[in-house]
Design a protein around this motif. Sequence first.
Motif, short mmCIF file in Angstrom:
data_model
loop_
_atom_site.label_atom_id
_atom_site.label_comp_id
_atom_site.label_asym_id
_atom_site.label_seq_id
_atom_site.Cartn_x
_atom_site.Cartn_y
_atom_site.Cartn_z
N GLU A 138 42.21 39.44 37.23
CA GLU A 138 42.18 40.44 36.15
C GLU A 138 41.33 39.97 34.99
N THR A 169 45.69 45.60 40.79
CA THR A 169 46.97 46.03 41.36
C THR A 169 46.76 46.96 42.54
N GLN A 172 45.84 45.01 45.59
CA GLN A 172 47.01 44.34 46.17
C GLN A 172 47.87 45.32 46.96
N ARG A 173 48.11 46.50 46.38
CA ARG A 173 48.98 47.47 47.04
C ARG A 173 48.35 48.00 48.32
#
Length: 225
Positions: A138, A169, A172-173
């Motif tokens: 990030e 995010t 990742q998901r």
Amino acid sequence: MTDETGLRERKKQRTRQALSDTAIELFLKHGFDQVSVADVAAAVEVSKPTLFRYFPAKEDLALHRIADHQGEAARVVACRAAGQSPLGALRAHYHARLDAHDPITGLNDHPVVRAFNDMLYGTPSLLARLVRYAERDEELLAEALAEADEAETAADGLTARLAAAQIITVHQRLAQENWRKLAAGDTAADALPEAHAGAELAFDLLGAGLSARYAPKLPGEATSR
């Protein structure tokens, strides 16, 4: 760099790789929680203090396998083609990684990769350590986005940080969703169309919120596959 310094660095790299490879082999054979740091150090014939100089935590021994992906999103944004938006570059890159069955996308059913991903997503301490890796991703992505955004101010950077958090995010998901499909019995080839569709949905949702700054409609830029 002198020859002697270069030799030392190569030796360190070989030791680091040997520690990680041996650890992962032991983790996959016996289970992550059943293998101690002492077990890994003994297998490579180094001391525990030496191991900890290379890897501060046991989890880092496993996550070294994906360490080369650290900062990848930031590099994609920084090296995007002229006239391509940051989000457009990230979207195209992610679809390309899916087509390549890159293990980082979760969409790779090679037995060794599957076993590693099963261990990664099934071990709470590894998932917790993965959050630390994501935080660094990030930070790097936020820096790249801030540089790409003429409206961003160096003193603030909040918009870039918020955008980076959402993008990392989402990555990742998506990887977790792809892994779940394979864990349920799908092959990577069978799951690929749905993985592309999921990525399109995710980037469309990102674009709806970030379009004004990081995904403006640019002439000639495709918005979907």
